[in-house]
Design a protein around this motif. Sequence first.
Motif, PDB file in Angstrom:
ATOM      1  N   PRO A   6       0.825  -1.211   0.000  1.00  0.00           N
ATOM      2  CA  PRO A   6       0.000   0.000   0.000  1.00  0.00           C
ATOM      3  C   PRO A   6       0.863   1.266   0.000  1.00  0.00           C
ATOM      4  CG  PRO A   6      -0.070  -1.078   2.149  1.00  0.00           C
ATOM      5  CD  PRO A   6       0.719  -1.971   1.229  1.00  0.00           C
ATOM      6  N   LYS A   7       0.287   2.345  -0.469  1.00  0.00           N
ATOM      7  CA  LYS A   7       1.008   3.616  -0.575  1.00  0.00           C
ATOM      8  C   LYS A   7       0.887   4.398   0.737  1.00  0.00           C
ATOM      9  CE  LYS A   7       1.971   3.082  -4.959  1.00  0.00           C
ATOM     10  NZ  LYS A   7       3.107   2.236  -5.164  1.00  0.00           N
ATOM     11  N   ILE A   8       2.037   4.789   1.255  1.00  0.00           N
ATOM     12  CA  ILE A   8       2.069   5.571   2.494  1.00  0.00           C
ATOM     13  C   ILE A   8       1.316   6.886   2.304  1.00  0.00           C
ATOM     14  CG2 ILE A   8       3.613   6.882   4.018  1.00  0.00           C
ATOM     15  CD1 ILE A   8       5.628   4.562   3.685  1.00  0.00           C
ATOM     16  N   GLY A   9       1.493   7.508   1.138  1.00  0.00           N
ATOM     17  CA  GLY A   9       0.835   8.786   0.862  1.00  0.00           C
ATOM     18  C   GLY A   9      -0.680   8.702   0.955  1.00  0.00           C
ATOM     19  N   LYS A  10      -1.241   7.613   0.480  1.00  0.00           N
ATOM     20  CA  LYS A  10      -2.700   7.436   0.529  1.00  0.00           C
ATOM     21  C   LYS A  10      -3.186   7.440   1.981  1.00  0.00           C
ATOM     22  CE  LYS A  10      -6.321   4.096  -0.310  1.00  0.00           C
ATOM     23  NZ  LYS A  10      -6.515   2.698  -0.027  1.00  0.00           N
ATOM     24  N   PHE A  11      -2.493   6.710   2.830  1.00  0.00           N
ATOM     25  CA  PHE A  11      -2.880   6.643   4.235  1.00  0.00           C
ATOM     26  C   PHE A  11      -2.662   7.989   4.927  1.00  0.00           C
ATOM     27  CE2 PHE A  11      -2.732   2.260   3.162  1.00  0.00           C
ATOM     28  CZ  PHE A  11      -3.661   1.657   3.990  1.00  0.00           C
ATOM     29  N   SER A  12      -1.563   8.647   4.583  1.00  0.00           N
ATOM     30  CA  SER A  12      -1.263   9.949   5.193  1.00  0.00           C
ATOM     31  C   SER A  12      -2.305  10.993   4.815  1.00  0.00           C
ATOM     32  CB  SER A  12       0.126  10.423   4.768  1.00  0.00           C
ATOM     33  OG  SER A  12       1.098   9.504   5.201  1.00  0.00           O
ATOM     34  N   TRP A  13      -2.693  11.032   3.548  1.00  0.00           N
ATOM     35  CA  TRP A  13      -3.714  11.987   3.110  1.00  0.00           C
ATOM     36  C   TRP A  13      -5.058  11.677   3.763  1.00  0.00           C
ATOM     37  CZ3 TRP A  13      -3.475  16.572   1.056  1.00  0.00           C
ATOM     38  CH2 TRP A  13      -2.347  16.937   0.329  1.00  0.00           C
ATOM     39  N   THR A  14      -5.461  10.413   3.706  1.00  0.00           N
ATOM     40  CA  THR A  14      -6.765  10.029   4.250  1.00  0.00           C
ATOM     41  C   THR A  14      -6.856  10.370   5.736  1.00  0.00           C
ATOM     42  OG1 THR A  14      -6.958   8.243   2.646  1.00  0.00           O
ATOM     43  CG2 THR A  14      -8.350   8.096   4.613  1.00  0.00           C
ATOM     44  N   TYR A  15      -5.890   9.912   6.505  1.00  0.00           N
ATOM     45  CA  TYR A  15      -5.950  10.121   7.955  1.00  0.00           C
ATOM     46  C   TYR A  15      -5.550  11.539   8.347  1.00  0.00           C
ATOM     47  CZ  TYR A  15      -7.272   5.337   8.226  1.00  0.00           C
ATOM     48  OH  TYR A  15      -7.972   4.169   8.059  1.00  0.00           O
ATOM     49  N   GLY A  16      -4.765  12.209   7.531  1.00  0.00           N
ATOM     50  CA  GLY A  16      -4.477  13.626   7.768  1.00  0.00           C
ATOM     51  C   GLY A  16      -5.733  14.470   7.623  1.00  0.00           C
ATOM     52  N   ALA A  52      -2.412  11.854  18.286  1.00  0.00           N
ATOM     53  CA  ALA A  52      -1.789  10.549  18.528  1.00  0.00           C
ATOM     54  C   ALA A  52      -2.721   9.407  18.144  1.00  0.00           C
ATOM     55  CB  ALA A  52      -1.363  10.426  19.988  1.00  0.00           C
ATOM     56  N   VAL A  53      -3.980   9.507  18.512  1.00  0.00           N
ATOM     57  CA  VAL A  53      -4.946   8.441  18.199  1.00  0.00           C
ATOM     58  C   VAL A  53      -5.108   8.280  16.694  1.00  0.00           C
ATOM     59  CG1 VAL A  53      -7.407   7.839  18.329  1.00  0.00           C
ATOM     60  CG2 VAL A  53      -6.187   8.536  20.394  1.00  0.00           C
ATOM     61  N   VAL A  54      -5.246   9.388  15.974  1.00  0.00           N
ATOM     62  CA  VAL A  54      -5.421   9.305  14.519  1.00  0.00           C
ATOM     63  C   VAL A  54      -4.158   8.744  13.856  1.00  0.00           C
ATOM     64  CG1 VAL A  54      -5.808  10.624  12.403  1.00  0.00           C
ATOM     65  CG2 VAL A  54      -7.189  11.108  14.420  1.00  0.00           C
ATOM     66  N   VAL A  55      -2.988   9.180  14.284  1.00  0.00           N
ATOM     67  CA  VAL A  55      -1.738   8.675  13.713  1.00  0.00           C
ATOM     68  C   VAL A  55      -1.589   7.176  14.001  1.00  0.00           C
ATOM     69  CG1 VAL A  55       0.791   8.742  13.928  1.00  0.00           C
ATOM     70  CG2 VAL A  55      -0.498  10.860  13.654  1.00  0.00           C
ATOM     71  N   LEU A  56      -1.864   6.763  15.222  1.00  0.00           N
ATOM     72  CA  LEU A  56      -1.739   5.342  15.567  1.00  0.00           C
ATOM     73  C   LEU A  56      -2.731   4.499  14.774  1.00  0.00           C
ATOM     74  CD1 LEU A  56      -1.170   5.586  19.425  1.00  0.00           C
ATOM     75  CD2 LEU A  56       0.525   5.048  17.656  1.00  0.00           C
ATOM     76  N   PHE A  57      -3.929   5.028  14.574  1.00  0.00           N
ATOM     77  CA  PHE A  57      -4.926   4.313  13.785  1.00  0.00           C
ATOM     78  C   PHE A  57      -4.464   4.209  12.328  1.00  0.00           C
ATOM     79  CE2 PHE A  57      -9.030   3.785  11.586  1.00  0.00           C
ATOM     80  CZ  PHE A  57      -9.445   2.617  12.226  1.00  0.00           C
ATOM     81  N   ALA A  58      -3.912   5.291  11.792  1.00  0.00           N
ATOM     82  CA  ALA A  58      -3.407   5.272  10.411  1.00  0.00           C
ATOM     83  C   ALA A  58      -2.314   4.218  10.256  1.00  0.00           C
ATOM     84  CB  ALA A  58      -2.880   6.650  10.026  1.00  0.00           C
ATOM     85  N   ALA A  81       3.659  12.674   7.999  1.00  0.00           N
ATOM     86  CA  ALA A  81       2.838  13.158   6.891  1.00  0.00           C
ATOM     87  C   ALA A  81       1.383  13.367   7.310  1.00  0.00           C
ATOM     88  CB  ALA A  81       2.925  12.200   5.708  1.00  0.00           C
ATOM     89  N   THR A  82       0.854  12.467   8.129  1.00  0.00           N
ATOM     90  CA  THR A  82      -0.521  12.617   8.624  1.00  0.00           C
ATOM     91  C   THR A  82      -0.634  13.903   9.444  1.00  0.00           C
ATOM     92  OG1 THR A  82      -0.844  10.218   8.658  1.00  0.00           O
ATOM     93  CG2 THR A  82      -2.331  11.530  10.026  1.00  0.00           C
ATOM     94  N   ALA A  83       0.344  14.149  10.297  1.00  0.00           N
ATOM     95  CA  ALA A  83       0.339  15.352  11.129  1.00  0.00           C
ATOM     96  C   ALA A  83       0.443  16.616  10.278  1.00  0.00           C
ATOM     97  CB  ALA A  83       1.482  15.297  12.136  1.00  0.00           C
ATOM     98  N   VAL A  84       1.251  16.589   9.230  1.00  0.00           N
ATOM     99  CA  VAL A  84       1.395  17.760   8.354  1.00  0.00           C
ATOM    100  C   VAL A  84       0.080  18.069   7.649  1.00  0.00           C
ATOM    101  CG1 VAL A  84       2.481  18.595   6.226  1.00  0.00           C
ATOM    102  CG2 VAL A  84       3.892  17.605   8.024  1.00  0.00           C
TER     103      VAL A  84
END
Length: 173
Positions: A6-16, A52-58, A81-84
């Motif tokens: 899976p693409k890290i960017g996809k998860f970062s954008w979605t959960y960000g 923290a919860v959103v990042v851990l879930f991502a 990336a999620t935090a940014v």
Amino acid sequence: MEENQPKIGKFSWTYGIILGVVGIIFNVMLMMAGMHYEQTLPIQLIGISLLAVVVLFAISQFKKANGGFLKLSEALKIGAATAVVGAIIGLVYYFLLTNVIEPDFMDKAGEIAKVKAFKDNPSLTQEQWDQGMEMQKKFAYLAYPFILIIQTILGLIAGLIGGLIMKKEQSTY
């Protein structure tokens, strides 16, 4: 295996985006309660906990999509990336709040801070206060990159913790 990863960017954008929206909802709740001028420790801790919860879930969802495998570097990238992404959304909201929704927000926040400052420090003079406010106005533009940097660091920390807990690398043979 690389093609199916899976693409890290996809998860970062979605959960960000989720992080940004949750942060806005939290701030709107504070506004409805008349607490959006307060920067108390409990309010700050709730904000950090949400991140923290959103990042851990991502990270956990990435690991799940990756066949149960996770490298520490992947967790760090997802966390930062999620935090940014969440921070950028939050900063857009903050800009709209202080310039469109409630243009006198900074003045009201300053008045509340002034009352607290004079209460906490009785030797503070009006001249000292005015000098401090003038200096703050000169550097107000630095708040945006500072918030972005702090959020990124918090995302890295959450990513590090999540990565250390959830790390599971594939064997090379």
